[in-house]
Design a protein around this motif. Sequence first.
Motif, PDB file in Angstrom:
ATOM      1  N   LEU A 225     -46.876  17.237 -22.565  1.00  0.00           N
ATOM      2  CA  LEU A 225     -46.497  17.821 -21.272  1.00  0.00           C
ATOM      3  C   LEU A 225     -47.392  18.979 -20.860  1.00  0.00           C
ATOM      4  O   LEU A 225     -47.544  19.270 -19.674  1.00  0.00           O
ATOM      5  CB  LEU A 225     -45.040  18.305 -21.317  1.00  0.00           C
ATOM      6  CG  LEU A 225     -43.977  17.213 -21.507  1.00  0.00           C
ATOM      7  CD1 LEU A 225     -42.601  17.830 -21.707  1.00  0.00           C
ATOM      8  CD2 LEU A 225     -43.967  16.258 -20.323  1.00  0.00           C
ATOM      9  N   GLY A 226     -47.988  19.656 -21.834  1.00  0.00           N
ATOM     10  CA  GLY A 226     -48.871  20.788 -21.529  1.00  0.00           C
ATOM     11  C   GLY A 226     -48.135  22.075 -21.237  1.00  0.00           C
ATOM     12  O   GLY A 226     -48.758  23.136 -21.144  1.00  0.00           O
ATOM     13  N   TYR A 227     -46.810  22.019 -21.073  1.00  0.00           N
ATOM     14  CA  TYR A 227     -46.010  23.192 -20.746  1.00  0.00           C
ATOM     15  C   TYR A 227     -44.765  23.208 -21.622  1.00  0.00           C
ATOM     16  O   TYR A 227     -44.252  22.139 -22.015  1.00  0.00           O
ATOM     17  CB  TYR A 227     -45.578  23.182 -19.285  1.00  0.00           C
ATOM     18  CG  TYR A 227     -46.648  23.594 -18.297  1.00  0.00           C
ATOM     19  CD1 TYR A 227     -46.512  24.749 -17.546  1.00  0.00           C
ATOM     20  CD2 TYR A 227     -47.791  22.826 -18.119  1.00  0.00           C
ATOM     21  CE1 TYR A 227     -47.484  25.142 -16.639  1.00  0.00           C
ATOM     22  CE2 TYR A 227     -48.768  23.189 -17.209  1.00  0.00           C
ATOM     23  CZ  TYR A 227     -48.607  24.352 -16.472  1.00  0.00           C
ATOM     24  OH  TYR A 227     -49.575  24.730 -15.575  1.00  0.00           O
ATOM     25  N   ASN A 228     -44.265  24.401 -21.897  1.00  0.00           N
ATOM     26  CA  ASN A 228     -43.044  24.554 -22.665  1.00  0.00           C
ATOM     27  C   ASN A 228     -42.123  25.523 -21.932  1.00  0.00           C
ATOM     28  O   ASN A 228     -42.365  26.731 -21.902  1.00  0.00           O
ATOM     29  CB  ASN A 228     -43.353  25.089 -24.065  1.00  0.00           C
ATOM     30  CG  ASN A 228     -42.089  25.194 -24.927  1.00  0.00           C
ATOM     31  OD1 ASN A 228     -41.001  24.810 -24.511  1.00  0.00           O
ATOM     32  ND2 ASN A 228     -42.252  25.725 -26.132  1.00  0.00           N
ATOM     33  N   PRO A 229     -41.048  25.025 -21.320  1.00  0.00           N
ATOM     34  CA  PRO A 229     -40.155  25.917 -20.577  1.00  0.00           C
ATOM     35  C   PRO A 229     -39.188  26.695 -21.472  1.00  0.00           C
ATOM     36  O   PRO A 229     -38.365  27.459 -20.963  1.00  0.00           O
ATOM     37  CB  PRO A 229     -39.397  24.949 -19.676  1.00  0.00           C
ATOM     38  CG  PRO A 229     -39.340  23.684 -20.459  1.00  0.00           C
ATOM     39  CD  PRO A 229     -40.632  23.617 -21.220  1.00  0.00           C
ATOM     40  N   GLY A 377     -51.775  24.206 -12.143  1.00  0.00           N
ATOM     41  CA  GLY A 377     -51.845  23.356 -13.333  1.00  0.00           C
ATOM     42  C   GLY A 377     -53.214  22.844 -13.668  1.00  0.00           C
ATOM     43  O   GLY A 377     -53.365  21.702 -14.121  1.00  0.00           O
ATOM     44  N   VAL A 378     -54.226  23.683 -13.482  1.00  0.00           N
ATOM     45  CA  VAL A 378     -55.590  23.184 -13.613  1.00  0.00           C
ATOM     46  C   VAL A 378     -56.490  24.150 -14.387  1.00  0.00           C
ATOM     47  O   VAL A 378     -57.709  24.074 -14.293  1.00  0.00           O
ATOM     48  CB  VAL A 378     -56.179  22.891 -12.215  1.00  0.00           C
ATOM     49  CG1 VAL A 378     -56.520  24.188 -11.479  1.00  0.00           C
ATOM     50  CG2 VAL A 378     -57.378  21.954 -12.288  1.00  0.00           C
ATOM     51  N   GLN A 379     -55.884  25.041 -15.165  1.00  0.00           N
ATOM     52  CA  GLN A 379     -56.700  25.975 -15.943  1.00  0.00           C
ATOM     53  C   GLN A 379     -57.266  25.239 -17.156  1.00  0.00           C
ATOM     54  O   GLN A 379     -56.735  25.293 -18.265  1.00  0.00           O
ATOM     55  CB  GLN A 379     -55.882  27.197 -16.375  1.00  0.00           C
ATOM     56  CG  GLN A 379     -55.613  28.191 -15.248  1.00  0.00           C
ATOM     57  CD  GLN A 379     -54.599  27.663 -14.246  1.00  0.00           C
ATOM     58  OE1 GLN A 379     -53.546  27.178 -14.635  1.00  0.00           O
ATOM     59  NE2 GLN A 379     -54.916  27.745 -12.966  1.00  0.00           N
ATOM     60  N   ALA A 380     -58.347  24.503 -16.930  1.00  0.00           N
ATOM     61  CA  ALA A 380     -58.927  23.631 -17.961  1.00  0.00           C
ATOM     62  C   ALA A 380     -59.281  24.432 -19.202  1.00  0.00           C
ATOM     63  O   ALA A 380     -59.880  25.500 -19.125  1.00  0.00           O
ATOM     64  CB  ALA A 380     -60.163  22.928 -17.418  1.00  0.00           C
ATOM     65  N   GLY A 381     -58.904  23.899 -20.385  1.00  0.00           N
ATOM     66  CA  GLY A 381     -59.228  24.545 -21.647  1.00  0.00           C
ATOM     67  C   GLY A 381     -58.406  25.773 -21.925  1.00  0.00           C
ATOM     68  O   GLY A 381     -58.625  26.472 -22.919  1.00  0.00           O
ATOM     69  N   GLY A 382     -57.444  26.059 -21.055  1.00  0.00           N
ATOM     70  CA  GLY A 382     -56.630  27.242 -21.216  1.00  0.00           C
ATOM     71  C   GLY A 382     -55.552  27.037 -22.261  1.00  0.00           C
ATOM     72  O   GLY A 382     -55.391  25.954 -22.833  1.00  0.00           O
ATOM     73  N   PRO A 383     -54.770  28.067 -22.486  1.00  0.00           N
ATOM     74  CA  PRO A 383     -53.705  27.982 -23.477  1.00  0.00           C
ATOM     75  C   PRO A 383     -52.541  27.161 -22.951  1.00  0.00           C
ATOM     76  O   PRO A 383     -52.597  26.581 -21.865  1.00  0.00           O
ATOM     77  CB  PRO A 383     -53.322  29.448 -23.688  1.00  0.00           C
ATOM     78  CG  PRO A 383     -53.630  30.103 -22.369  1.00  0.00           C
ATOM     79  CD  PRO A 383     -54.847  29.391 -21.855  1.00  0.00           C
ATOM     80  N   LEU A 384     -51.465  27.123 -23.706  1.00  0.00           N
ATOM     81  CA  LEU A 384     -50.239  26.456 -23.293  1.00  0.00           C
ATOM     82  C   LEU A 384     -49.780  26.994 -21.939  1.00  0.00           C
ATOM     83  O   LEU A 384     -50.022  28.149 -21.604  1.00  0.00           O
ATOM     84  CB  LEU A 384     -49.159  26.698 -24.355  1.00  0.00           C
ATOM     85  CG  LEU A 384     -47.803  26.013 -24.137  1.00  0.00           C
ATOM     86  CD1 LEU A 384     -47.939  24.511 -24.261  1.00  0.00           C
ATOM     87  CD2 LEU A 384     -46.780  26.553 -25.151  1.00  0.00           C
ATOM     88  N   ASN A 385     -49.134  26.137 -21.152  1.00  0.00           N
ATOM     89  CA  ASN A 385     -48.624  26.478 -19.822  1.00  0.00           C
ATOM     90  C   ASN A 385     -49.751  26.739 -18.821  1.00  0.00           C
ATOM     91  O   ASN A 385     -49.633  27.595 -17.935  1.00  0.00           O
ATOM     92  CB  ASN A 385     -47.704  27.708 -19.869  1.00  0.00           C
ATOM     93  CG  ASN A 385     -46.488  27.495 -20.728  1.00  0.00           C
ATOM     94  OD1 ASN A 385     -46.029  26.361 -20.897  1.00  0.00           O
ATOM     95  ND2 ASN A 385     -45.959  28.576 -21.314  1.00  0.00           N
TER      96      ASN A 385
END
Length: 970
Positions: A225-229, A377-385
């Motif tokens: 999912l790339g995100y953790n709520p 939602g496009v911070q390529a190579g970034g951290p979680l979320n």
Amino acid sequence: MNLKIRAVSMAAVFFTGSLLIAQKKDSLTTTKIDEVVVVAFGKQKKEAITGSVTTVDEKVIANQQAPSVTSALQGTAVGVNVITSGGQPGNNPAIYIRGIGSINSSTQPLIVLDGSPYNGNINNIPQDQVESITVLKDASSTALYGSRASNGVVIITTKKGRANSAPRVTVTSLIGVSDPAVKLHETLNAADYMKYDWQALRNSNIAAGSSTPGADASGQLITSLGYNPYDVATPIDANGNLAPGAKLLWDTDWEKALINKAAFKQEHRFNVSGGDSKTTYFLGAEYLNVDGTVKTSNFERTGVRLNVESKVKDYLKVGMNSAFTASSSNLPIQSGNTYGSSIQWIYSLPSIYPIYRRDANGALILDGNGKTIYDYGVQAGGPLNSQRPVFQNENAVGALYNNSDVAKRNSFVVNAFAEATITKGLSLRSQLSYEQYTYDEKSFDAIDVGAASSVGGRVSQERDITKTINFTNSLNYDKKFGDHSLGLQGIFEVYQTSFDYLLAQGTGFIQGTNVLNTSTTPEAVGGYYTAERLVRYLGRATYNYKNKYFVEGSYSRDGSTRFSPDTRFGNFYGLGASWILTNENFLQDSNTFSLLKLRGSYGELGNNNTSNPFAYQTLFQAGYNQLGQAGVVLGDPANYNLTWESTITSTIGLDFGLFQNRINGSVDYFTKQSKKLIYNLPTPASVGNSSILTNVGAIENRGWEGNLNTVNFKNKNFTWTTNFNISTFKNKVTELGVDSFLNGTKRFIVGRSIFDFFLPEWAGVDSATGMGTWFINDVDANGNVIGRKTTTDYNLANNNDNKIYAGSSIPDFYGGLTNYFKVGPVDLNILFNYSFGSYVLDGTYQGLMSGFSAPGRQQSVDVMNAWQNPGDVTDVPINIQTQNNNNATSTRFLFKNDYVRLKSLTLGYNINKDMLSQFGVNSFRIFVQGDNVWTWQSHKGIDPEQGISGTTDSRSYQSRTLSLGVTVGF
């Protein structure tokens, strides 16, 4: 089906009761009035009309709040199907009169404003300035419009002053608030989404042979999912339960963020009218500002109208109707599959994704000014979320405020006439109208975020100007010879319309600018000019004997520049006759029948609305330049023999009145046979073009119409009247140039309707595997179909040989029910409209039922009922994160689309005139007005008014509006 039977039965019982009331109240009389109706190129007494004509007057129009005046036809005009798709204020409804008579050409009626064809936007006509709307439905009533009348004619007549009347000033002001008329599909919240997405991952791990599918799913969930709520690294444990102590950091309500549930409306109107023995005048002004159901959507309109008529000589009358309207629409994307669309976004992105940027720990990230930042939602190579697996570089909430799309319209119309009486019964009328409609739309996509960020922002601006000139000369002769009445009319008309289009687009903008002049890279420029001319020779003859027998004939010879010199002219005609039985001696003294009139009509009409105004010529397309040299390519193939679509219509009707017209109405049966249809016929690619515009095929529409009015009760203190109307039609192809061809979810073939769905047939869920199944043909050894069997292979089921016809997007019947009550100073008007029998293919719900086949897509709450174990019986396939066809297009997502809507409710209180006279006020009325107040629908989650094709397109929802207003007369 039972519901439909109950509805019709209730109506029958109700109106039987009304009849009994009417019979008992014989002390209450009604007065017969020689009503005059606006018709083609003039007016006629209602009793003399031989065709099918429906009129909606200003009282009916005033009870509705829609910015587009033609919306007043919905539920009030029998035989007219009005569909308002979407919630953008100011959008015009689609109007279908007695079916759909074309495949590829226009299916919309001709709009006539004060006697001249109107090419502007209908929403530029304020409803408060309209006196009546007349709908012409058959050949007898529409024939004089010949080549443009095959889809019917809507005549809009604006208000005029009254002779020998003191100036009367009317001021109306109202304010209101709106929210969506129906609820959206229910979707998963963040907690449920995480739980069932884990389930889908576990099931895919089981299918892959994992020995620890649950634990694997727990580890895969956040990564996919790339995100953790949640505030813990692994929020769902190996058994699918929420980890102890885990708390949600956010649960985004995209509907709340995007949908306006308290949209504001204000409207202010000013009218003054009057006249003396020679001159009458009407001056009207209006201001309207209304917000839509999607946040930032808006429609604003300012309009002024002046109508003047004067009898300058005993033999000469002149007049002019003029109007100027300016409107502006803010147009956030509200339909289609682009993810900047608000509705598409709500149904695409789960609530586990935040509106604003979050760091790896879930805390909000602020800019240098301490403000939140929209998450794209496009911070390529970034951290979680920081990076979504889907819908990257977009945020629908951000698009509402970072982007813009504004359309401005200016409409100027002037219509002048002179009418001279040559001798008794003979007159000449000349009318000249000029219309200029300017449309200017400018869109801006943000510089640093969103779809155009890679090019530094984008501005697109298009501006088009439509000019229309119409000139008619009409020689009219009316003579009465004893019991005989004769009317003759000869008309010559010339019409010209032009369309001047300009487009410019640029990218690379300086921060804070959004005009084309600040673009660093011109991206596109284009423009063209088209003109169309029409010349027409028309004649009409009417005759009646003793006001019993009426005969009418009309003829039109039209020449259009859309066709070659050899096919340019078309001949169109209409014949009508009627017999008023109640004027015969054997019924003249009847205490039961106050009116009994038989009528019939037959004729041929045309349609010249081609997609290419120069289809008979071989054209070239410029702009294909190479190395700085101008280049052209060959355009669409020419068809020198292309000619008019023609529609042969026939109608048999009965008008009736009972008990001094306490009960009155009409019943019509009609047929419409459209032939030589203008269609882009597919051609082999080897010829160099994919299609050619030609005349091919024929369509037939047949149907019934019923209209019933009752005066249920009437005395000095209480009045109750009712109108009920019902319409039905069937549509089928009677001729086609090929055996069949597909058109989206439909297949055109002789004998079937062009609106019959042609789809794979859903067979349910395999209880052993949880996967979807479909029906296919079961064939014997000789290839003969002997029945149906199931398959798990969707591609096989999607073969044309295995598809089935399943339902139609055309309703079985539709119409309206209006009740009007007046008790002393209080009045109440209630209008319901309804539609039964149509089907809708809900692509929105289809997308919500993917069963997590791909990560990061929103789901319906119905996936909570998905198959889980062998032997489970359910209609929802397994949730599994692998590519599959479980939610592929099929009859699974085809639903009945029956609905009943409380379209309009108006409650008013009129203050006693005796109390007002000391203040110089003639009338004072306070009213509450509601539109789309309540909706019952068989399939929930979408607005039931979708396009005539019966497919959804992530459209925004119509507004439910409640307004408080006051009208003061001086």
